[in-house]
Design a protein around this motif. Sequence first.
Motif, PDB file in Angstrom:
ATOM      1  N   THR A   1       0.722  -1.153   0.525  1.00  0.00           N
ATOM      2  CA  THR A   1       0.239   0.096  -0.101  1.00  0.00           C
ATOM      3  C   THR A   1       0.773   1.036  -0.185  1.00  0.00           C
ATOM      4  O   THR A   1       1.438   1.878   0.890  1.00  0.00           O
ATOM      5  N   GLY A   2       0.997   1.977  -0.672  1.00  0.00           N
ATOM      6  CA  GLY A   2       1.436   3.320  -0.982  1.00  0.00           C
ATOM      7  C   GLY A   2       3.026   3.479  -1.248  1.00  0.00           C
ATOM      8  O   GLY A   2       3.431   4.544  -1.801  1.00  0.00           O
ATOM      9  N   ASP A   3       3.407   1.963  -2.013  1.00  0.00           N
ATOM     10  CA  ASP A   3       4.394   1.831  -3.015  1.00  0.00           C
ATOM     11  C   ASP A   3       4.129   1.982  -4.621  1.00  0.00           C
ATOM     12  O   ASP A   3       3.497   0.603  -4.661  1.00  0.00           O
ATOM     13  N   PRO A   4       4.760   3.268  -4.928  1.00  0.00           N
ATOM     14  CA  PRO A   4       4.373   3.012  -6.021  1.00  0.00           C
ATOM     15  C   PRO A   4       5.360   1.755  -6.782  1.00  0.00           C
ATOM     16  O   PRO A   4       4.836   1.773  -8.266  1.00  0.00           O
ATOM     17  N   ALA A   5       6.270   1.223  -6.454  1.00  0.00           N
ATOM     18  CA  ALA A   5       7.435   0.467  -7.254  1.00  0.00           C
ATOM     19  C   ALA A   5       6.585  -1.226  -7.629  1.00  0.00           C
ATOM     20  O   ALA A   5       7.223  -1.941  -7.917  1.00  0.00           O
ATOM     21  N   VAL A   6       5.564  -1.056  -6.056  1.00  0.00           N
ATOM     22  CA  VAL A   6       4.737  -2.704  -6.657  1.00  0.00           C
ATOM     23  C   VAL A   6       2.928  -1.900  -6.357  1.00  0.00           C
ATOM     24  O   VAL A   6       2.089  -2.154  -5.703  1.00  0.00           O
ATOM     25  N   GLY A   7       2.995  -2.463  -7.974  1.00  0.00           N
ATOM     26  CA  GLY A   7       1.476  -1.981  -8.351  1.00  0.00           C
ATOM     27  C   GLY A   7       0.941  -2.870  -9.249  1.00  0.00           C
ATOM     28  O   GLY A   7       1.551  -3.685 -10.340  1.00  0.00           O
ATOM     29  N   ALA A   8      -0.098  -1.743 -10.397  1.00  0.00           N
ATOM     30  CA  ALA A   8      -0.181  -2.454 -11.640  1.00  0.00           C
ATOM     31  C   ALA A   8       0.360  -1.744 -12.699  1.00  0.00           C
ATOM     32  O   ALA A   8       1.795  -0.719 -12.526  1.00  0.00           O
ATOM     33  N   GLY A   9       0.755  -2.501 -13.887  1.00  0.00           N
ATOM     34  CA  GLY A   9       1.154  -1.741 -15.019  1.00  0.00           C
ATOM     35  C   GLY A   9       3.177  -3.025 -14.629  1.00  0.00           C
ATOM     36  O   GLY A   9       3.034  -3.920 -14.029  1.00  0.00           O
ATOM     37  N   PRO A  10       2.861  -3.107 -16.537  1.00  0.00           N
ATOM     38  CA  PRO A  10       4.100  -3.769 -16.916  1.00  0.00           C
ATOM     39  C   PRO A  10       5.533  -3.481 -16.072  1.00  0.00           C
ATOM     40  O   PRO A  10       6.421  -4.250 -14.982  1.00  0.00           O
ATOM     41  N   ALA A  11       5.787  -2.177 -15.723  1.00  0.00           N
ATOM     42  CA  ALA A  11       7.032  -1.273 -14.812  1.00  0.00           C
ATOM     43  C   ALA A  11       7.064  -2.127 -13.668  1.00  0.00           C
ATOM     44  O   ALA A  11       8.188  -2.749 -12.909  1.00  0.00           O
ATOM     45  N   SER A  12       5.840  -1.727 -12.586  1.00  0.00           N
ATOM     46  CA  SER A  12       5.820  -2.279 -10.712  1.00  0.00           C
ATOM     47  C   SER A  12       5.470  -3.185 -10.639  1.00  0.00           C
ATOM     48  O   SER A  12       6.650  -4.589 -10.102  1.00  0.00           O
ATOM     49  N   HIS A  13       5.303  -4.735 -12.351  1.00  0.00           N
ATOM     50  CA  HIS A  13       5.161  -5.589 -12.239  1.00  0.00           C
ATOM     51  C   HIS A  13       6.982  -6.456 -12.257  1.00  0.00           C
ATOM     52  O   HIS A  13       6.829  -7.090 -11.348  1.00  0.00           O
ATOM     53  N   ALA A  14       7.328  -5.810 -12.777  1.00  0.00           N
ATOM     54  CA  ALA A  14       8.869  -5.779 -13.388  1.00  0.00           C
ATOM     55  C   ALA A  14      10.104  -5.476 -12.122  1.00  0.00           C
ATOM     56  O   ALA A  14      10.616  -6.257 -11.449  1.00  0.00           O
ATOM     57  N   ALA A  15       9.801  -4.757 -10.808  1.00  0.00           N
ATOM     58  CA  ALA A  15      10.153  -4.499 -10.293  1.00  0.00           C
ATOM     59  C   ALA A  15       9.939  -4.974  -9.167  1.00  0.00           C
ATOM     60  O   ALA A  15      11.001  -5.029  -8.346  1.00  0.00           O
ATOM     61  N   SER A  16       8.900  -5.671  -8.910  1.00  0.00           N
ATOM     62  CA  SER A  16       7.933  -6.859  -7.294  1.00  0.00           C
ATOM     63  C   SER A  16       8.843  -7.692  -8.187  1.00  0.00           C
ATOM     64  O   SER A  16       9.390  -8.170  -7.014  1.00  0.00           O
ATOM     65  N   GLU A  17       8.943  -8.622  -9.607  1.00  0.00           N
ATOM     66  CA  GLU A  17       9.761  -9.317  -9.475  1.00  0.00           C
ATOM     67  C   GLU A  17      11.078  -9.593  -9.134  1.00  0.00           C
ATOM     68  O   GLU A  17      11.937 -10.391  -8.980  1.00  0.00           O
ATOM     69  N   GLN A  18      11.543  -8.311  -9.473  1.00  0.00           N
ATOM     70  CA  GLN A  18      12.953  -8.134  -9.081  1.00  0.00           C
ATOM     71  C   GLN A  18      13.175  -8.740  -8.064  1.00  0.00           C
ATOM     72  O   GLN A  18      14.527  -9.011  -7.323  1.00  0.00           O
ATOM     73  N   ARG A  19      12.415  -7.426  -6.825  1.00  0.00           N
ATOM     74  CA  ARG A  19      12.529  -7.306  -5.441  1.00  0.00           C
ATOM     75  C   ARG A  19      12.165  -8.551  -4.882  1.00  0.00           C
ATOM     76  O   ARG A  19      13.065  -9.549  -3.975  1.00  0.00           O
ATOM     77  N   ALA A  20      11.254  -9.865  -5.505  1.00  0.00           N
ATOM     78  CA  ALA A  20      11.147 -11.208  -5.163  1.00  0.00           C
ATOM     79  C   ALA A  20      11.890 -12.061  -5.250  1.00  0.00           C
ATOM     80  O   ALA A  20      13.135 -12.890  -4.104  1.00  0.00           O
ATOM     81  N   VAL A  21      12.986 -12.272  -6.494  1.00  0.00           N
ATOM     82  CA  VAL A  21      14.121 -12.807  -7.113  1.00  0.00           C
ATOM     83  C   VAL A  21      15.519 -12.452  -6.171  1.00  0.00           C
ATOM     84  O   VAL A  21      16.262 -13.276  -5.538  1.00  0.00           O
ATOM     85  N   ALA A  22      15.218 -10.921  -6.323  1.00  0.00           N
ATOM     86  CA  ALA A  22      16.664 -10.688  -5.042  1.00  0.00           C
ATOM     87  C   ALA A  22      16.502 -11.194  -3.162  1.00  0.00           C
ATOM     88  O   ALA A  22      17.297 -12.273  -2.971  1.00  0.00           O
ATOM     89  N   ILE A  23      15.115 -11.488  -2.655  1.00  0.00           N
ATOM     90  CA  ILE A  23      15.313 -12.056  -1.216  1.00  0.00           C
ATOM     91  C   ILE A  23      15.124 -13.579  -1.451  1.00  0.00           C
ATOM     92  O   ILE A  23      15.858 -14.270  -0.894  1.00  0.00           O
ATOM     93  N   LEU A  24      14.368 -14.170  -2.703  1.00  0.00           N
ATOM     94  CA  LEU A  24      15.024 -15.832  -2.867  1.00  0.00           C
ATOM     95  C   LEU A  24      16.548 -16.313  -3.211  1.00  0.00           C
ATOM     96  O   LEU A  24      16.648 -17.573  -2.103  1.00  0.00           O
ATOM     97  N   GLU A  25      16.892 -15.357  -3.943  1.00  0.00           N
ATOM     98  CA  GLU A  25      18.592 -15.720  -3.443  1.00  0.00           C
ATOM     99  C   GLU A  25      19.537 -15.160  -2.517  1.00  0.00           C
ATOM    100  O   GLU A  25      20.145 -16.480  -1.718  1.00  0.00           O
ATOM    101  N   ARG A  26      18.514 -14.267  -1.637  1.00  0.00           N
ATOM    102  CA  ARG A  26      19.962 -14.199  -0.001  1.00  0.00           C
ATOM    103  C   ARG A  26      19.123 -15.054   0.732  1.00  0.00           C
ATOM    104  O   ARG A  26      20.319 -15.568   1.624  1.00  0.00           O
TER     105      ARG A  26
END
Length: 284
Positions: A120-145
């Motif tokens: 909620t309130g995080d523009p990097a995590v929302g609708a649209g291709p750009a935000s979806h890519a940013a979300s996936e990047q964050r998810a992949v980064a934490i899985l790697e960590r």
Amino acid sequence: MSHTPLNGAVAHAGDALQVRGLSTGYRDRQIIRQVDLPTFRPGEVHALLGPNAAGKSTLMRALAGLQPATGSVRLGVQELIGLSLAEHARRVTYMPQTLPQGVALSVLESVLGALRASATGDPAVGAGPASHAASEQRAVAILERVGILHLALEGLDHLSGGQRQLVSLAQSLVREPRVLLLDEPISALDLQHQLRVMRLVQELARERGMIAILVLHDLQIAARWSDGVVMLSQGAVVAMGTPAEAITPATLARVYGVQARVEHCSRGGLQIMVDDVLPAEAAA
């Protein structure tokens, strides 16, 4: 301002968590009674110890806003008791002891879902291709960590108990909470993964200025990786402070009913050696 927490680790500036006069329970049964806890500061890792039925999980649920409670749980100037569950969850993330079964999602999908639920309130995590890519990047980064990127496309229902526990940890960490509550996060893990998880939690607490509170049963791990320890028995705090202050032969006798020695090893860490079970009258 930075703060020098227990054991000398320098924390990031941020809001401390203060718990005063906390009481909670179920129906007509009070489990936690007027508990005051030490001030939890950003960058610190604290262990919550005690035998079965001491009230550890009930206390964690109250801190997470999932359990009705009276008293005060204050993060900085914000009183958390009385907040909506959604507002509470924006500040505090809770990883329960038992994990849900039968979820038909991949590991990556489950972590993305956890991220979006807290976005909620995080523009990097929302609708649209750009935000979806940013979300996936964050998810992949934490899985790697966490060390489970190789499981990203595996279904949750195909994982072992230990793997599911690591996924649950990733779901909690990807939210980047100010307070992270982990209820027995290493109970299903082998020794190597236990140490990896404890190191990761400590590193992220330092990096993010996050407060981490963990329910643990392994006293040796708690002594090694925690800045502070709170020891519970029958819903009351018996000891709190640094591991050396809280984990003593006297408190182990009182809380666990065991005869134990607590010594310092050659590297300065605590070594806890349990010699015997005490008679009930001696442990009281």
